[in-house]
Design a protein around this motif. Structure first.
Motif, PDB file in Angstrom:
ATOM      1  N   GLN A  68      32.555  61.266  54.486  1.00  0.00           N
ATOM      2  CA  GLN A  68      33.324  62.611  55.452  1.00  0.00           C
ATOM      3  C   GLN A  68      34.350  61.107  56.862  1.00  0.00           C
ATOM      4  OE1 GLN A  68      31.285  65.187  58.208  1.00  0.00           O
ATOM      5  NE2 GLN A  68      32.630  65.116  59.101  1.00  0.00           N
ATOM      6  N   THR A  69      35.430  61.414  56.816  1.00  0.00           N
ATOM      7  CA  THR A  69      36.947  60.193  57.199  1.00  0.00           C
ATOM      8  C   THR A  69      37.571  61.738  58.092  1.00  0.00           C
ATOM      9  OG1 THR A  69      37.433  58.458  57.747  1.00  0.00           O
ATOM     10  CG2 THR A  69      38.190  60.278  55.811  1.00  0.00           C
ATOM     11  N   GLY A  70      37.767  60.465  59.209  1.00  0.00           N
ATOM     12  CA  GLY A  70      39.337  61.239  60.068  1.00  0.00           C
ATOM     13  C   GLY A  70      40.038  60.211  60.023  1.00  0.00           C
ATOM     14  N   LEU A  71      40.305  59.108  59.712  1.00  0.00           N
ATOM     15  CA  LEU A  71      40.572  58.042  60.018  1.00  0.00           C
ATOM     16  C   LEU A  71      41.827  58.572  59.775  1.00  0.00           C
ATOM     17  CD1 LEU A  71      38.147  54.810  59.639  1.00  0.00           C
ATOM     18  CD2 LEU A  71      38.469  56.308  61.614  1.00  0.00           C
ATOM     19  N   ARG A  72      43.160  57.064  59.931  1.00  0.00           N
ATOM     20  CA  ARG A  72      44.175  57.080  59.454  1.00  0.00           C
ATOM     21  C   ARG A  72      44.736  57.272  58.239  1.00  0.00           C
ATOM     22  NH1 ARG A  72      48.155  52.996  62.558  1.00  0.00           N
ATOM     23  NH2 ARG A  72      47.247  53.752  64.177  1.00  0.00           N
ATOM     24  N   THR A  73      45.431  57.683  57.837  1.00  0.00           N
ATOM     25  CA  THR A  73      45.803  57.697  55.866  1.00  0.00           C
ATOM     26  C   THR A  73      46.289  56.721  56.062  1.00  0.00           C
ATOM     27  OG1 THR A  73      46.709  59.966  56.331  1.00  0.00           O
ATOM     28  CG2 THR A  73      47.570  58.712  54.516  1.00  0.00           C
ATOM     29  N   GLY A  74      45.928  56.202  54.299  1.00  0.00           N
ATOM     30  CA  GLY A  74      45.774  54.428  53.896  1.00  0.00           C
ATOM     31  C   GLY A  74      44.928  54.410  52.722  1.00  0.00           C
ATOM     32  N   PRO A  75      44.832  52.981  52.475  1.00  0.00           N
ATOM     33  CA  PRO A  75      43.429  52.482  51.523  1.00  0.00           C
ATOM     34  C   PRO A  75      42.613  52.012  52.399  1.00  0.00           C
ATOM     35  CG  PRO A  75      45.687  51.365  51.661  1.00  0.00           C
ATOM     36  CD  PRO A  75      46.359  51.927  52.759  1.00  0.00           C
ATOM     37  N   THR A  76      41.860  52.788  50.716  1.00  0.00           N
ATOM     38  CA  THR A  76      40.321  51.163  51.815  1.00  0.00           C
ATOM     39  C   THR A  76      39.559  50.743  50.615  1.00  0.00           C
ATOM     40  OG1 THR A  76      40.290  52.909  53.725  1.00  0.00           O
ATOM     41  CG2 THR A  76      38.073  51.471  52.329  1.00  0.00           C
ATOM     42  N   ASP A  77      38.763  49.755  50.329  1.00  0.00           N
ATOM     43  CA  ASP A  77      38.501  48.378  49.680  1.00  0.00           C
ATOM     44  C   ASP A  77      37.108  49.397  49.456  1.00  0.00           C
ATOM     45  OD1 ASP A  77      41.030  48.186  48.279  1.00  0.00           O
ATOM     46  OD2 ASP A  77      40.662  46.188  49.448  1.00  0.00           O
ATOM     47  N   VAL A  78      36.714  50.114  48.362  1.00  0.00           N
ATOM     48  CA  VAL A  78      34.730  49.633  47.859  1.00  0.00           C
ATOM     49  C   VAL A  78      34.833  48.577  46.549  1.00  0.00           C
ATOM     50  CG1 VAL A  78      33.380  51.487  47.423  1.00  0.00           C
ATOM     51  CG2 VAL A  78      35.604  52.215  48.364  1.00  0.00           C
ATOM     52  N   HIS A  79      34.049  48.076  47.405  1.00  0.00           N
ATOM     53  CA  HIS A  79      33.153  46.195  46.981  1.00  0.00           C
ATOM     54  C   HIS A  79      31.901  47.278  46.118  1.00  0.00           C
ATOM     55  CE1 HIS A  79      36.449  43.844  49.036  1.00  0.00           C
ATOM     56  NE2 HIS A  79      36.297  44.698  50.304  1.00  0.00           N
ATOM     57  N   LEU A  80      31.709  46.320  44.651  1.00  0.00           N
ATOM     58  CA  LEU A  80      30.647  45.869  44.146  1.00  0.00           C
ATOM     59  C   LEU A  80      29.990  44.959  43.665  1.00  0.00           C
ATOM     60  CD1 LEU A  80      28.294  47.997  42.465  1.00  0.00           C
ATOM     61  CD2 LEU A  80      30.339  47.617  40.471  1.00  0.00           C
ATOM     62  N   TYR A  81      28.774  43.989  43.911  1.00  0.00           N
ATOM     63  CA  TYR A  81      28.174  43.302  43.811  1.00  0.00           C
ATOM     64  C   TYR A  81      27.491  43.816  43.203  1.00  0.00           C
ATOM     65  CZ  TYR A  81      31.072  42.484  48.169  1.00  0.00           C
ATOM     66  OH  TYR A  81      31.680  42.191  49.433  1.00  0.00           O
ATOM     67  N   TYR A  82      27.272  42.582  41.838  1.00  0.00           N
ATOM     68  CA  TYR A  82      26.579  42.353  41.003  1.00  0.00           C
ATOM     69  C   TYR A  82      25.494  41.208  41.173  1.00  0.00           C
ATOM     70  CZ  TYR A  82      30.303  40.203  37.819  1.00  0.00           C
ATOM     71  OH  TYR A  82      31.304  39.247  38.473  1.00  0.00           O
ATOM     72  N   ARG A  83      23.958  40.944  40.851  1.00  0.00           N
ATOM     73  CA  ARG A  83      23.349  40.336  41.288  1.00  0.00           C
ATOM     74  C   ARG A  83      22.680  40.703  39.612  1.00  0.00           C
ATOM     75  NH1 ARG A  83      26.734  39.124  44.004  1.00  0.00           N
ATOM     76  NH2 ARG A  83      26.590  39.126  46.186  1.00  0.00           N
ATOM     77  N   HIS A  84      22.016  39.298  39.401  1.00  0.00           N
ATOM     78  CA  HIS A  84      20.995  38.732  38.647  1.00  0.00           C
ATOM     79  C   HIS A  84      20.701  40.005  36.938  1.00  0.00           C
ATOM     80  CE1 HIS A  84      18.995  36.717  42.479  1.00  0.00           C
ATOM     81  NE2 HIS A  84      19.067  37.589  42.444  1.00  0.00           N
ATOM     82  N   ILE A  85      21.836  39.236  36.749  1.00  0.00           N
ATOM     83  CA  ILE A  85      22.513  40.071  35.234  1.00  0.00           C
ATOM     84  C   ILE A  85      22.442  38.568  34.354  1.00  0.00           C
ATOM     85  CG2 ILE A  85      24.195  41.219  33.852  1.00  0.00           C
ATOM     86  CD1 ILE A  85      25.398  42.059  35.661  1.00  0.00           C
ATOM     87  N   PRO A  86      21.273  38.665  34.006  1.00  0.00           N
ATOM     88  CA  PRO A  86      20.916  37.326  32.898  1.00  0.00           C
ATOM     89  C   PRO A  86      21.920  37.615  31.682  1.00  0.00           C
ATOM     90  CG  PRO A  86      19.220  38.586  32.941  1.00  0.00           C
ATOM     91  CD  PRO A  86      20.007  39.637  33.696  1.00  0.00           C
ATOM     92  N   GLY A  87      22.209  35.392  32.203  1.00  0.00           N
ATOM     93  CA  GLY A  87      23.473  35.558  31.633  1.00  0.00           C
ATOM     94  C   GLY A  87      25.063  35.322  31.916  1.00  0.00           C
ATOM     95  N   TYR A  88      24.381  35.860  33.593  1.00  0.00           N
ATOM     96  CA  TYR A  88      25.847  36.102  33.910  1.00  0.00           C
ATOM     97  C   TYR A  88      26.268  35.342  35.029  1.00  0.00           C
ATOM     98  CZ  TYR A  88      27.268  38.745  29.821  1.00  0.00           C
ATOM     99  OH  TYR A  88      27.410  38.648  28.518  1.00  0.00           O
ATOM    100  N   TRP A  89      27.460  34.820  35.825  1.00  0.00           N
ATOM    101  CA  TRP A  89      27.862  34.118  37.251  1.00  0.00           C
ATOM    102  C   TRP A  89      27.006  35.525  38.093  1.00  0.00           C
ATOM    103  CZ3 TRP A  89      31.366  30.161  38.497  1.00  0.00           C
ATOM    104  CH2 TRP A  89      31.520  28.942  38.332  1.00  0.00           C
TER     105      TRP A  89
END
Length: 551
Positions: free
Chosen positions: A145-166
């Motif tokens: 729910q938002t009323g901020l000005r029209t424009g783009p927003t980034d949503v980030h996904l951080y992944y941790r502790h997946i064996p075999g990968y950084w």
């Protein structure tokens, strides 16, 4: 601490499924579907579900407390964002819908502030599987729910502790906008302006203004529409502000409910509303009302006509069973007629036909009905009856006035009856032909009988040897036996007899001819008085009778 053991590149993709737009009207909640997918075709990604190093997926976005000035933020309060996860369901499972609550059984994930960011942590146990198979996905529902000005927003996904990968991160962009694209589920994408749940290919809330000038000058009414140019419905070449064309058998337009339809003409216009019909089998204008109000209401506040009908076969008005009136016309003026019917042709000005048992016409109240003929006309009013069991004309008065009043100010007759006349009740006729008459025409046999009493019978002999052509009986009081005083008119003036009036208690008043024979005439008097009610409340017990007989 970020882990950098194993492969740096991981086949993990993060995106938005379907619409990536959040409605920024300040009140609506928009649900987006986020997807985390293993895009490797062969290798599964392991998931650690227990311990301190269990796999974690962290969703994060920026929340501002500076109002609409930071349009890159998603919203202004953490409580206006909720995140839910659907556990790994396996390859080929049905994709959940962000708009269907039954697809989301998990509780919202707790939000955790982290500087300018707000995070939602998903542990490996919540993922519900030990591996993320090739082409398998984890789905998240992001409700904003938002009323901020029209424009783009980034949503980030951080992944941790997946064996075999950084350890690492992914990001996707969502838009804040008043224009929303919505996947309808039928393979079509719907567009909503001011709504995140458009039910049509284009849905608009609040109002819409169309026109090169009007669009930036005028605000449409709430949930309304303003159009600067012509509007065509059923036609691509509208020739009027609103042009409705119906090619088939349905209705070109239908108006229901509300306060009706208001059509206003402008000065100098020939007609405010013109309706054309090219068919002979159906009405040009059909007005149907299923309620208690008027089906058609015409009101003229100026000097013109409220309604005018010209040409054709006239106007047909049909009432329905139980209706009080098929046509009800009310006038609020005393200077002009409520209904004016003018015919310049040879036909009838007003024609009323009743094929049932009711009345063809009925007039009540007011000053009555005035009918004026013109010079040379045969009749000002002609009434024809086709029945032998009921009157052609029935005049009923429930008040104290006259039921029928005929007045002749010219040389003609005030009334002319051809054929028998049957009168029930009192008949009061003013004129020098019958009542209040001081001189009589010469008859073949005249007899004045003095001292006539109540409740008596007399026989007069005329010796014509045949039935008389005319017999008249006249009566006047002699002023005797009057219990309340003498009216000089009843003493001096002769009254036409012939009516015997019956009153309460069996009292009868008047003089009546009982029998007309070839040689005699028999008449009798009432048991209470000689007059039949012209002096109500007075008992004239004696008087004179004048009997006139013509051969």
């Amino acid at each position: 601490m970020l882990s950098q053991r194993g492969q740096k590149s991981i086949p993990l993709h993060f995106d938005v499924v379907g619409s990536d737009i959040v409605l920024n009207d300040g009140s609506s909640k928009t649900a987006l579907l986020l997807r985390i997918t293993n895009v490797d075709r062969e290798v599964a990604l392991p998931i650690v579900r227990t311990g301190n190093l269990q796999t974690r997926l962290i969703l994060a976005c920026e929340i501002t407390d500076q109002g609409g000035h930071q349009e890159w933020a998603l919203t202004d309060e953490p409580g206006k964002v909720t995140v839910q996860v659907q556990a790994v369901a396996g390859v080929g499972s049905v994709e959940p819908s962000p708009d269907v609550d039954d697809d989301w059984h998990s509780d919202p994930i707790m939000a955790s502030p982290n500087g300018r960011m707000v995070e939602w942590v998903i542990d490996g146990e919540q993922l519900g599987a030990d591996k993320l198979q090739p082409n398998d996905s984890v789905y998240l529902r992001l409700t904003v729910q938002t009323g901020l000005r029209t424009g783009p927003t980034d949503v980030h996904l951080y992944y941790r502790h997946i064996p075999g990968y950084w350890d690492g991160s992914r990001a996707c962009t969502i838009q804040k906008s008043p224009l929303v694209f919505h996947h309808a589920g039928s393979g079509l994408d719907y567009v909503g302006i001011g709504t995140n749940q458009p039910a049509s290919r284009l849905a608009v809330t609040d109002g819409l203004t169309i026109g090169s000038d009007w669009a930036h000058l005028y605000k449409a009414p709430v949930d309304g529409l303003l159009v600067q140019g012509n509007v065509g419905i059923g036609t691509f070449q509208p020739s009027a502000s609103l042009h409705v064309k119906q090619e088939g058998e349905g209705k070109a337009a239908q108006f229901e409910g509300g306060s009706g339809v208001a059509i206003g003409g402008v000065a100098g216009a020939t007609n405010a509303l013109t309706i054309y019909n090219n068919t002979t089998s159906s009405p040009t204008l059909a007005v149907v009302n299923k309620g208690a109000g008027a089906a058609l209401y015409a009101r003229q506040e100026g000097t013109g006509k409220a309604a005018e009908f010209e040409g054709g076969g006239g106007v047909a008005i049909t009432g329905v069973t139980g209706a009080k009136n098929a046509l009800n016309i009310s006038g609020n003026t005393t200077s002009v007629p409520t209904v004016g019917v003018v015919n310049n042709g040879a036909g009838d000005v007003l024609y009323a036909k009743q094929e049932g048992a009711g009345l063809a016409a009925k007039f009540e109240g007011g000053g009555g009905v005035a009918i004026t003929g013109v010079t040379g006309a045969k009749n000002a009013l002609t009434i024809s009856g086709n029945t032998t069991s009921a009157p052609s004309v029935a005049v009923v008065n429930n008040g104290a006035g006259a039921a029928l009043y005929a007045r002749q100010e010219g040389a003609g007759k005030a009334a002319w009856f051809v054929g028998p006349v049957d009168i029930e009740g009192d008949l009061d006729i003013h004129g020098k032909t019958i009542s209040n008459y001081h001189g009589f025409p010469t008859a073949d046999d005249i007899d004045i009988i003095p001292d006539v009493k109540c409740n008596d019978r007399w026989t007069h002999t005329h010796n014509f040897g045949h039935l008389p052509s005319l017999v008249q009986v006249w009566v006047r009081s002699d002023g005797k036996n009057d219990s309340t005083g003498v009216y000089k008119e009843d003493v001096q003036e002769w009254k036409m007899a012939g009516v015997l009036s019956l009153w309460e208690g069996g009292a009868s008043y008047g003089v009546v001819i009982e029998k007309i024979g070839t040689d005699t005439v028999v008449f009798s008097t009432g048991n209470a008085g000689l007059f039949h009610g012209t002096r109500a409340g007075n008992n004239f017990a004696s008087g004179q009778v004048r009997l006139m007989v013509w051969k």
